[in-house]
Design a protein around this motif. Structure first.
Motif, PDB file in Angstrom:
ATOM      1  N   VAL A   1       9.356  27.539  11.638  1.00 41.48           N
ATOM      2  CA  VAL A   1       9.394  26.252  10.927  1.00 41.48           C
ATOM      3  C   VAL A   1       9.399  26.546   9.432  1.00 41.48           C
ATOM      4  CG1 VAL A   1       8.255  24.027  10.564  1.00 41.48           C
ATOM      5  CG2 VAL A   1       8.160  25.107  12.808  1.00 41.48           C
ATOM      6  N   HIS A   2      10.378  26.027   8.715  1.00 40.60           N
ATOM      7  CA  HIS A   2      10.519  26.309   7.286  1.00 40.60           C
ATOM      8  C   HIS A   2      10.451  25.025   6.461  1.00 40.60           C
ATOM      9  CE1 HIS A   2      11.765  30.460   7.956  1.00 40.60           C
ATOM     10  NE2 HIS A   2      12.499  30.013   8.960  1.00 40.60           N
ATOM     11  N   ALA A   3       9.790  25.131   5.316  1.00 38.12           N
ATOM     12  CA  ALA A   3       9.808  24.013   4.361  1.00 38.12           C
ATOM     13  C   ALA A   3      11.086  24.157   3.542  1.00 38.12           C
ATOM     14  CB  ALA A   3       8.594  24.101   3.457  1.00 38.12           C
ATOM     15  N   THR A   4      11.748  23.057   3.273  1.00 42.47           N
ATOM     16  CA  THR A   4      12.992  23.128   2.512  1.00 42.47           C
ATOM     17  C   THR A   4      13.152  21.886   1.643  1.00 42.47           C
ATOM     18  OG1 THR A   4      15.383  23.346   2.709  1.00 42.47           O
ATOM     19  CG2 THR A   4      14.326  22.099   4.422  1.00 42.47           C
ATOM     20  N   GLN A   5      13.953  22.013   0.590  1.00 45.49           N
ATOM     21  CA  GLN A   5      14.229  20.853  -0.261  1.00 45.49           C
ATOM     22  C   GLN A   5      15.407  20.065   0.308  1.00 45.49           C
ATOM     23  OE1 GLN A   5      12.492  19.754  -2.967  1.00 45.49           O
ATOM     24  NE2 GLN A   5      11.042  21.345  -2.343  1.00 45.49           N
ATOM     25  N   LYS A   6      16.354  20.830   0.897  1.00 45.15           N
ATOM     26  CA  LYS A   6      17.575  20.196   1.408  1.00 45.15           C
ATOM     27  C   LYS A   6      17.835  20.715   2.822  1.00 45.15           C
ATOM     28  CE  LYS A   6      22.290  19.411  -0.098  1.00 45.15           C
ATOM     29  NZ  LYS A   6      23.410  19.990  -0.780  1.00 45.15           N
ATOM     30  N   LEU A   7      18.079  19.806   3.753  1.00 47.69           N
ATOM     31  CA  LEU A   7      18.303  20.240   5.134  1.00 47.69           C
ATOM     32  C   LEU A   7      19.631  20.975   5.237  1.00 47.69           C
ATOM     33  CD1 LEU A   7      17.199  16.997   7.018  1.00 47.69           C
ATOM     34  CD2 LEU A   7      15.840  19.022   6.538  1.00 47.69           C
ATOM     35  N   PRO A   8      19.689  22.083   5.991  1.00 41.61           N
ATOM     36  CA  PRO A   8      20.959  22.818   6.102  1.00 41.61           C
ATOM     37  C   PRO A   8      22.064  21.930   6.671  1.00 41.61           C
ATOM     38  CG  PRO A   8      19.164  24.002   7.175  1.00 41.61           C
ATOM     39  CD  PRO A   8      18.635  22.671   6.801  1.00 41.61           C
ATOM     40  N   PRO A   9      23.277  22.021   6.130  1.00 40.40           N
ATOM     41  CA  PRO A   9      24.337  21.111   6.556  1.00 40.40           C
ATOM     42  C   PRO A   9      24.700  21.214   8.037  1.00 40.40           C
ATOM     43  CG  PRO A   9      25.190  22.828   5.080  1.00 40.40           C
ATOM     44  CD  PRO A   9      23.711  22.948   5.073  1.00 40.40           C
ATOM     45  N   LYS A  10      24.565  22.403   8.625  1.00 39.85           N
ATOM     46  CA  LYS A  10      24.971  22.532  10.030  1.00 39.85           C
ATOM     47  C   LYS A  10      23.822  22.343  11.009  1.00 39.85           C
ATOM     48  CE  LYS A  10      29.251  24.937   9.402  1.00 39.85           C
ATOM     49  NZ  LYS A  10      30.024  26.157   9.524  1.00 39.85           N
TER      50      LYS A  10
END
Lengths: 273, 270
Positions: free
Chosen positions: B259-268
């Protein structure tokens, strides 16, 4: 014995597919090669004709008149070739003015967007995102051009019988599909559909002959009867109708000319003010 | 051996085309089944799922967790069917839900507005104006819906492999064209394509299960390794991690979970 009109979002893609379809069906191939002849007959430089097939200028400008004349000449040249039947025509805006002819199969081919974007990116040394924006801009310009000139949206799929995207489908597979589809019975010419095509061709020839002097005329044809609609001031009506009748009667294939002149209320109001 | 999605407007003959394609190829033809399956699996009344997938969301609804969760349920149910292969789906957004799966043939069937109006007038026994208004409203709802959720216009031909116009071409012609295309090389189910859809199914199952409690989540899966991406602080990520572990324990074939925290969800991601 049919006609296939192919349009594309990218000239090179459409041309490659149209050439292969012409080979597969053993039909004649019509593309921008005819523009040299159009230029010679119309005395309009070929680059100007090419330009008129891509961009539209303001309707009030001088170049707009040349563009209209160039496009009318292209239409006349295309229509005369389509009368021969067994033709694959790529581009030349044919899908926008060859309307209501049942034995014409209209196809739009869409390029593989990712490949196209990569090509632009490497040629122009820009990122993929920028390349996609360039493609989008081209598509918008093409759409605007078709709406400005023919009042039809060339990106609207309902203008075609089928749209094939080459993102997944291989070009050879697309060619097979088009060649198979044109063999369906409904794309075989019939007496009525040939008549529709001939009427269209005659109306375009008459319009071309009249447009130098009367650029605003609307022409329809049925058999050898031609109906011309135009606008004029009340006092000019009779003279204009006579002139149009005289000019149109000289065109081969025309036996009877009917001219409908309606009052130009805007000019009349401007003159009386 | 393919998956065929048929996008259509109301009364554009897409349903008939889909049924005939399925019957000719011996494939399963699905539409409402996906909703029923999602309704049963996630215990949501079908009518609520229908609304979520049909009506254009209002500004507030666009960000509502319920709507996003319902879409995830439908997505999960459709991918579960698609995983079985040899399927024709003629419900909403199939071409968008299954985007990126190589052996999916995406088709749109269109018909002239005049023909559609005539069909609606005959079926609903209403006037021409009423039929036209209803059809245009329905088209607009679908357009807004796809635009809001997927940033795409369903009328955009580049979303499909084929767009067939039922006018000069008949339903039978459309069936011939689609069946001929579906059996060609690019749409054959390869080992890699099957793996991709299985990964996709796993990711969508995780996403649907997480959607009950969390929004703005993206999930990817590769060969049984699940990656969950989410926006938020450490505490929020911890909660997601805990819940994702519980879900993964109940799922079959999961090798690893991150589980990763991210600013932008990966497009795919799903």
């Amino acid at each position: 014995m049919s006609i296939i009109l192919i349009s594309s979002d990218r000239y090179e893609t459409g041309r490659a597919i149209a050439q292969k379809v012409a080979e597969a069906t053993e039909y004649a191939f019509v593309d921008r090669e005819i523009l040299g002849e159009v230029a010679r007959n119309s005395h309009i430089p070929e680059p100007k004709i090419r330009n008129s097939l891509e961009t539209s200028s303001s309707p009030l400008s001088f170049s707009s008149k040349v563009e209209n004349r160039a496009l009318a000449n292209v239409q006349a040249a295309v229509m005369s070739r389509l009368l021969d039947n067994n033709v694959v025509c790529h581009g030349l805006a044919a899908h926008l003015y060859v309307l209501g002819v049942s034995h014409v199969l209209k196809i739009r081919v869409l390029s593989n967007g990712d490949e196209w974007a990569s090509q632009i990116a490497s040629e122009r040394k820009v990122g993929l995102e920028k390349a996609r924006k360039i493609i989008k801009k081209q598509e918008t310009a093409g759409r605007r051009w078709s709406l400005d000139i023919f009042r039809r949206d060339e990106t609207d799929p309902s203008e075609y019988d089928m749209v094939i995207s080459l993102s997944q489908i291989e070009p050879d597979e697309a060619v097979k599909t088009i060649a198979e589809t044109v063999s369906y019975r409904k794309f075989q010419p019939m007496t009525y559909s040939i008549k529709c095509l001939k009427d269209k061709e005659l109306s375009i020839r008459v319009r071309l002959a009249l447009m130098e002097k009367y650029p605003d005329v609307n022409v329809t044809a049925e058999g050898s009867t031609v109906v011309v609609r135009t606008k004029a001031l009340k006092r000019e009506k009779r003279k204009k109708a006579e002139n149009i009748r005289a000019l149109a009667s000289k065109i081969p294939g025309v036996d009877y000319v009917e001219v409908h002149v309606v009052s130009n209320i805007f000019r009349q109001a401007a003159e009386s003010a | 051996m393919a998956i065929i999605t048929i996008s259509r407007g109301s009364y554009s003959k897409g349903k008939e085309v889909a049924e005939k394609v399925a019957s000719r190829l011996g494939y399963k033809c699905i539409s409402r089944e996906v909703l029923l399956d999602a309704s049963e699996h996630f215990h949501i009344p079908e009518i609520r799922l229908v609304r979520a997938i049909h009506d254009a969301p209002s500004i507030l609804e666009r960000f509502s967790r319920n709507r996003q969760a319902f879409i995830s349920y439908i997505q999960c149910a459709l991918i579960r069917y698609a995983k079985e292969d040899n399927v024709v789906y003629h419900g909403l957004a199939g071409h968008l839900i299954l985007k990126g799966i190589p052996h999916v043939l995406k088709v749109r069937v269109i018909a002239d507005l005049a023909d559609r109006v005539q069909a609606e007038m005959e079926r609903e026994k209403i006037s021409k104006t009423e039929a036209r208004t209803l059809l245009l409203k329905d088209d607009e709802e679908r357009r807004k819906w796809t635009q809001t959720l997927y940033g795409a216009d369903p009328r955009d031909s580049s979303l499909y492999d084929l767009v067939v116009h039922i006018h000069k071409l008949t339903i039978e012609d459309a069936v011939d064209i689609i069946c001929d295309t579906a059996i060609r090389e690019p749409f054959k189910t390869t080992k890699q394509a099957q793996q991709k859809i299985e990964d996709y199914a796993m990711a969508s199952e995780m996403k649907a299960a997480l959607s009950d409690s969390f929004d703005n989540i993206g999930v990817k899966s590769e060969y049984g390794n699940i990656l969950v991406y989410a926006k938020g602080n450490d505490h929020h990520i911890q909660r997601i991690r805990k819940k994702a572990k519980e879900i993964a324990n109940k799922m079959e074939g999961v090798n690893d979970l991150e589980v990763h925290a991210t600013q932008k969800l990966p497009p795919k991601s799903v």
